[in-house]
Scaffold this active site. Structure first.
Site, PDB file in Angstrom:
ATOM      1  N   ASN B  75     -12.013  37.707 -39.565  1.00  0.00           N
ATOM      2  CA  ASN B  75     -11.648  37.392 -40.946  1.00  0.00           C
ATOM      3  C   ASN B  75     -10.145  37.261 -41.092  1.00  0.00           C
ATOM      4  OD1 ASN B  75     -10.305  39.589 -42.848  1.00  0.00           O
ATOM      5  ND2 ASN B  75     -11.452  40.670 -41.255  1.00  0.00           N
ATOM      6  N   CYS B 137      -4.283  46.224 -40.392  1.00  0.00           N
ATOM      7  CA  CYS B 137      -4.602  44.827 -40.701  1.00  0.00           C
ATOM      8  C   CYS B 137      -3.794  43.895 -39.796  1.00  0.00           C
ATOM      9  CB  CYS B 137      -4.304  44.531 -42.168  1.00  0.00           C
ATOM     10  SG  CYS B 137      -4.671  42.825 -42.590  1.00  0.00           S
ATOM     11  N   ASN B 202      -9.371  49.507 -36.464  1.00  0.00           N
ATOM     12  CA  ASN B 202      -9.261  48.372 -37.354  1.00  0.00           C
ATOM     13  C   ASN B 202      -9.642  47.138 -36.519  1.00  0.00           C
ATOM     14  OD1 ASN B 202      -8.432  46.497 -39.419  1.00  0.00           O
ATOM     15  ND2 ASN B 202      -7.129  48.131 -40.233  1.00  0.00           N
ATOM     16  N   CYS B 345     -42.447  44.173 -12.662  1.00  0.00           N
ATOM     17  CA  CYS B 345     -41.653  42.984 -12.315  1.00  0.00           C
ATOM     18  C   CYS B 345     -42.404  41.708 -12.686  1.00  0.00           C
ATOM     19  CB  CYS B 345     -41.342  43.004 -10.813  1.00  0.00           C
ATOM     20  SG  CYS B 345     -40.475  41.528 -10.246  1.00  0.00           S
ATOM     21  N   CYS B 351     -32.417  39.384 -10.704  1.00  0.00           N
ATOM     22  CA  CYS B 351     -31.746  40.469  -9.985  1.00  0.00           C
ATOM     23  C   CYS B 351     -31.321  39.970  -8.603  1.00  0.00           C
ATOM     24  CB  CYS B 351     -32.667  41.683  -9.861  1.00  0.00           C
ATOM     25  SG  CYS B 351     -34.234  41.376  -9.009  1.00  0.00           S
ATOM     26  N   CYS B 392     -31.947  42.350 -15.332  1.00  0.00           N
ATOM     27  CA  CYS B 392     -33.412  42.361 -15.468  1.00  0.00           C
ATOM     28  C   CYS B 392     -33.803  42.250 -16.938  1.00  0.00           C
ATOM     29  CB  CYS B 392     -33.989  43.644 -14.875  1.00  0.00           C
ATOM     30  SG  CYS B 392     -35.785  43.717 -15.002  1.00  0.00           S
TER      31      CYS B 392
END
Lengths: 455, 424
Positions: B75, B137, B202, B345, B351, B392
């Protein structure tokens, strides 16, 4: 062709309503749906779906590209393995191929990734401004391809890409083979088959000559002499017969003949409607026939098969489509006699009940009759012997009725290759035919280039 | 049910979930809705000197995951754009109407004693429970010498904190900026200045994405953009580390910490508490889902506490701090090896390819009779890095199993392989 059914009434519904009945069975994915679905793909390595695809499409890669909003890249990935990926996305029995193999096809993972639908999404939305593949420099070689079905078209495209010139000989008025003439209308809607052929021809170097039928105005001997190589993608053009008396009576028809007519019809309300109809057989063609007749408005559609549900050629998914369309499936019954009315037209069929006795199918001695206005035969297509009548063609080694080929799609006659349903290799599927055509083209190219180097 | 009420730096609150100083706490209307929804407290959006700040249009942008899941928001909004008078009036009324909730006022005025001396009594007169100093800020305000421009200089932090303690009797919470090298320096400065607590983090300096057609970053203002402050779940790992750094720093030990950064559910909150926080602040999750999420947070946290026998937050606060240490004190003899549950599996091969291409070639792929591949761990090669478990897609399919090496605890300071080890 539908002379045999001309005495039947026409559908009650109007053309527009019927057209609605034959829209996409599986509507295309929206962009949002494609984004959600593509992100479900786990991008497997050595992916089981690729192993299950007869045309070896790199599925994780194209789905990943969809997810990356690179639709042209996705489409090119598909087309580089399968130039008819658009029709395959629509007609493939994915439930027994890629989607069956998908690692998410188990209860714990909810459902397989909708691979076919994603493939269609990529190809429908890639929006190429020009043909995505470039031709290699001209080789000076000319190849004859017999049959503009999936196998022949796939072969022609790959050959053209390698710089060869291709002449495709096609018996029918339109190219596309079964995509144009043999697939249920709601699976491959509008003029997609033709648009796909046009796209494929966009590569250049391919000429299609229509009205050229092997065994009639075309002989393998001539082609073999005039071209550097020949590819036969003949398909299966004859229909198996029931072998019953009165099989030629009005009201008995091959399902493939009716489906062809239905696919070509501009106005579905002009087709003959068998309000009570019987479909003999249990493959996908039988299901297509039964469901389409039901959608035309038939009230009583019965599919009869001599064995049980488990033996049916149609996949479970196809059987579900039939049931959803009010088609009744009768099993363990064999056609015994065509029943005619006083005018000599079909009024029904008598069936003999069957059973397995010590592993062999036999009659139980019981019979029953079903009333019908028409009987559609869908017990399989077979090889049209007429096409291989000339002396060279007669030399082709065969496996049963079909043409014998090796893994490189070579027939027993040097320089002659074959692929698709006319060969005994693999399954009778569009995607398999495309793969055959592609493999044959690679084999032809390798052979011709070898000759060039040797010369 | 467990008691979620807290007393944080002397401020009472019925639960530890506070809304952070941000648009959701901009005015009475929002704050009242938040209290109605069940939030234990709010930090009122930062007040400044009049004339009030002026904001631009087009203020947020996001970093998206698959399916537009928001990983983080950026922002470029400034502090309140309403007058001091209106804000003070509303704060007074809201505190009067909601006496049991914590109401903290965020402040940012120039780094001059007079400015603070002016505003602090006005805030105290509202009846608010405490003040939070906005030293964090990272956009806009630092260009005017405020916000992160103060927070990045420990001496300023200390000085302003001291002014606040001098001219105001309310608890002072110092909000820290993460846009620095070592968060402990600012926390120590706040502590020296007499801060009652610190809150962090912040937002982090960020550019979330670039519009490749217009060649301008988001959010787009006209045909320009500027960096903003990043928040949301993506920043949680950074926030947790900074909280832990302060919690285990001997110089600030015992200084109350209010955790901020990517808290979206009860589990996130519990993790911050486990690393020492006495309260937490939430913003992005509320901005994405509305104030109602606090109900789920309270419910989930209370149930988890019940299941684990924690009757209050204090019962488990800081329990993970002692287990957070420097790398050099980790047990070099500890060893885990991956184990794949073959039943679970699904054969995706992720993997394998991750280990094969980028790690230790410790997962073999075997072609099976049905054409699919099976995967198994090559134990001799496995270093226990956890990468396979991370790749995985199936939860609990790969387990990292501790091995009995028969060797005692040994850390790097003691290890004979360490050329700089401390003499034994």
């Amino acid at each position: 062709m539908i002379d045999a059914l001309n005495h039947l009434p026409r559908p009650r519904a109007g053309a527009e309503e019927l057209a609605g009945q034959f829209g996409d069975l599986a509507p295309p994915l929206t962009a949002r749906q494609a984004a959600v679905e593509s992100s479900r793909c786990l991008y497997c390595f050595d992916a089981p779906c690729v192993n299950a695809c007869p045309s070896e499409i790199d599925i994780p890669s194209f789905i990943h590209r969809i997810s990356d909003e690179n639709l042209q890249g996705a489409a090119e990935r598909i087309l580089s393995a399968n130039i008819l990926g658009g029709s395959c996305a629509r007609v493939c029995p994915t439930e027994i191929l890629c989607e069956q193999a998908c690692v998410r096809n188990n209860a714990k993972e909810c459902a397989p990734v909708l691979i076919g639908q994603l493939q269609r999404y990529a190809l429908d939305n890639a929006a190429f401004s020009e043909h995505p593949f470039k031709r290699s420099p001209a080789s000076g070689k000319r190849i004859a391809v017999v049959g503009a079905g999936p196998a022949g078209l796939s072969c022609a495209h790959r050959l053209a890409m390698h710089g060869h010139d291709v002449v495709v000989f096609e018996a029918r008025e339109k190219s596309g083979g079964l995509n144009e003439y043999g697939i249920a209308r709601y699976k491959l809607v509008d003029d997609y088959a033709q648009r796909e052929v046009e796209f494929l021809l966009g590569i250049g170097g391919i000429e299609i000559r229509h009205g050229q039928r092997l065994g009639d105005n075309l002989s393998l001997t001539d082609l073999h002499q005039q071209y550097d190589s020949v590819f036969l993608g003949l398909g299966l053009n004859a229909v198996r017969q029931l072998g019953l008396p009165d099989e030629q009576a009005p009201g008995v028809l091959a399902a493939t003949d009716y489906i062809r007519e239905l696919r070509q019809a501009d106005d579905l309300s002009q087709l003959p409607l068998a309000d009570r109809c019987l479909v003999i057989g249990a493959g996908n063609t039988a299901i297509d026939m039964a469901v389409q007749m039901s959608r035309l408005g038939a009230r009583d559609v019965n599919l009869v098969y001599r064995r049980g549900h488990a033996d049916m050629g149609a996949t479970e998914h196809e059987q579900d489509i039939a049931k959803a369309n009010q088609v009744r499936l009768h099993t363990w019954a064999r056609p015994d006699a065509v029943l005619l009315d006083d005018d000599g037209r079909v009024r029904g069929m008598r069936f003999a009940r069957t059973a397995l006795v010590e592993g062999r199918l036999g009659d139980t001695g019981e019979t029953f009759e079903l009333a019908a206005d028409a009987i559609f035969k869908a017990i399989g297509q077979c090889f049209d012997e007429h096409s291989l009548g000339d002396p060279l063609a007669a030399q082709l080694a065969r496996d049963g009725e079909r043409i014998r080929v090796d893994a490189g799609m070579r027939t027993s006659v040097p320089g002659v290759y074959a692929g698709g349903d006319c060969t005994a290799l693999g399954q009778d599927l569009t995607v398999q035919a495309v793969q055959h055509g592609k493999l044959a083209a690679e084999a032809i190219h390798a052979q011709l280039m070898l000759n060039v180097e040797a010369a | 049910m467990a008691d979620l009420s807290i007393v944080f730096a002397g401020i009472k609150s019925p639960n530890p979930f506070w809304l952070a100083s941000a648009p959701p706490t901009d005015k009475a209307y929002n704050v009242v809705r938040a209290f109605e929804a069940g939030w234990g407290g709010v930090v009122w959006k930062t007040l400044g000197e009049d004339p009030a700040a002026v904001n631009v249009s087009s203020r947020y942008s996001a970093h998206f995951g698959p399916n537009r899941q928001v990983q983080g928001i950026n922002n470029i909004e400034l502090i309140t754009d309403r007058s001091l008078e209106i804000n003070l009036r509303e704060i007074t009324q809201v505190k009067k109407d909601w006496p049991d909730r914590a109401l903290i006022v965020s402040l940012m005025v120039p780094c001059e004693e007079e400015s603070w001396k002016f505003i602090l009594p006005l805030v105290e007169a509202t009846g608010a429970d405490g003040i939070e100093l906005n030293f964090g800020c990272p956009h806009g305000m630092p260009e005017r010498g405020m916000g992160a421009a103060v927070g990045q200089v420990p001496e300023y932090v200390e000085q302003v904190t001291r002014w606040c303690k001098t001219y105001c009797s309310l608890p002072v919470i110092v909000k820290l900026t993460p846009n620095i090298t070592d968060i402990r320096q600012s926390a120590r400065a706040a502590h020296r200045g007499g801060a009652d607590a610190v809150s962090l983090i912040n937002t982090i300096n960020s550019i979330t994405s670039v519009d490749l057609d217009r060649m301008v970053a988001h959010p787009i203002v006209g045909d320009q953009s500027t960096h903003g402050g990043y928040c949301g779940s993506a920043v949680k790992p950074i926030a947790l580390n900074m909280v832990a750094e302060i919690a285990r720093d001997p110089q600030t030990r015992g200084l109350p910490i209010c955790g901020i950064g990517g808290i979206g559910n009860w589990r996130d909150a519990a993790e911050f508490v486990a690393l020492g926080c006495g309260a937490v602040q939430v913003c992005t999750a509320a901005m994405l889902h509305g104030f109602r999420i606090v109900e789920d947070m309270q419910d989930g946290l209370a149930r988890w506490m019940d299941q684990h026998g924690h009757q209050s937050l204090e019962a488990f606060r800081g329990l993970a701090v002692g287990h957070t240490t420097d790398w050099k004190y980790l047990d070099i003899n500890y060893k885990v090896i991956a184990k794949i549950d073959q039943e679970a599996c699904i054969g995706c091969g992720r993997c394998h390819i991750a280990c094969e291409d980028t790690s230790h070639q410790a997962i073999g792929s075997t072609l099976q009779a049905d054409g699919t591949h099976g995967y198994s761990v090559i134990e001799e090669e496995c270093v226990g890095c956890n990468l396979c478990q991370i790749t995985c897609p199936v939860e609990d399919c790969i387990e990292m199993v501790p091995q009995d090496t028969g060797k005692p605890y040994l850390n790097w300071t003691q290890d004979p392989r360490n050329p700089y080890r401390e003499a034994s």
